[in-house]
Write a protein that holds these residues in place. Sequence first.
Motif, short mmCIF file in Angstrom:
data_model
loop_
_atom_site.label_atom_id
_atom_site.label_comp_id
_atom_site.label_asym_id
_atom_site.label_seq_id
_atom_site.Cartn_x
_atom_site.Cartn_y
_atom_site.Cartn_z
N ALA A 1 0.83 -1.21 0.00
CA ALA A 1 0.00 0.00 0.00
C ALA A 1 0.86 1.25 0.00
CB ALA A 1 -0.94 -0.01 1.20
N CYS A 2 1.94 1.23 0.74
CA CYS A 2 2.85 2.39 0.78
C CYS A 2 3.41 2.70 -0.60
CB CYS A 2 3.99 2.15 1.77
SG CYS A 2 3.53 2.26 3.50
N TYR A 3 3.82 1.66 -1.31
CA TYR A 3 4.38 1.87 -2.65
C TYR A 3 3.36 2.52 -3.58
CZ TYR A 3 8.78 -0.59 -1.90
OH TYR A 3 10.04 -0.94 -1.46
N TRP A 4 2.09 2.12 -3.48
CA TRP A 4 1.06 2.65 -4.36
C TRP A 4 0.65 4.07 -3.95
CZ3 TRP A 4 1.90 -2.01 -6.24
CH2 TRP A 4 1.40 -2.33 -7.50
N ILE A 5 0.33 4.25 -2.69
CA ILE A 5 -0.21 5.53 -2.23
C ILE A 5 0.82 6.64 -2.37
CG2 ILE A 5 -1.03 6.77 -0.18
CD1 ILE A 5 -2.31 4.12 0.71
N PHE A 6 2.09 6.34 -2.04
CA PHE A 6 3.13 7.36 -2.09
C PHE A 6 3.91 7.34 -3.40
CE2 PHE A 6 2.83 6.24 2.55
CZ PHE A 6 2.12 7.38 2.91
N ASN A 7 3.48 6.50 -4.35
CA ASN A 7 4.08 6.46 -5.68
C ASN A 7 5.60 6.22 -5.61
OD1 ASN A 7 3.99 6.60 -8.51
ND2 ASN A 7 4.50 8.78 -8.52
#
Length: 282
Positions: free
Chosen positions: A240-246
């Motif tokens: 989720a961190c990789y997606w949300i924070f690009n």
Amino acid sequence: MNHVQLEDKELTWVAKLKLPPLPLHIKNVIDEGKPLTKAVRNKIVQILFDTLSANDIYVPSPLKYISICLDLVKGYPSLADNNSANPINDQAATLQKIRNWLRNESVSSCLIKFPSLHEEKMLLQEMEVLTGNSVLQSFNDVAKSSIIPKLMKLENMCNIPEEILMFKCSNGLVDIAFKALPTVFEELYGDFIVFRQGSDIPNSIFPCLFLKQSQIFLFAEKNLLYKCNNVVHGVAGLLACYWIFNIQFPKSCEKTLQLLCYLVGLTVDICAPVKKVIGVLQ
């Protein structure tokens, strides 16, 4: 817009909310009883909306944001807009601006502006909104499937570091399989899972799981987000961190992360070594 009636439990966090002071020029206009322009009213509602967003980005329907903002504004008759039922012209566009901001700012800045991202529920909910995928549920499904035994039989899995085997987790084989995933590709652990080694903060700037004293914590850019219930919850939050924070996957554990994405149905470019492993798991 029709008024949306909220349950008491949904208003609990709103009741405790401390609204920020209005800009001085707006406060002066209100105090002096001057007529408010539509632009000023919209600005006030936007301030309320931004404050709510900092506490909960997506709860869970945008209509509830508007309902709460309207209820707050109704407490101040001078702020009422008799010419418009909805003082927020494009709330969906506002949410998109928030998401674009999250994708272009540092993790540290995002966590300061939106402290609700320190909560697992909020992080995973926003991930589901962005991707249409409940990654936690998907990982739980993987944990119950035949993929885990197949993972454990892969050749390089016999090289699991002793520190991983020694770290006690609640889900047994499932946790070991997820923790040991980098061994499949002979990748490094430092940007995926970090064991406490004289510090309470991992060296990696990338999203990673930090393991100490049988506890699991999610970090990103060396910022602690929250304590995870188990490794399955941890890897869900990590993605989720990789997606949300690009955030772009680091080369050190890129194949590991690609395989995790495949396991939960997230679309990413898959390299040849990962495709080979996928072929074995199918």
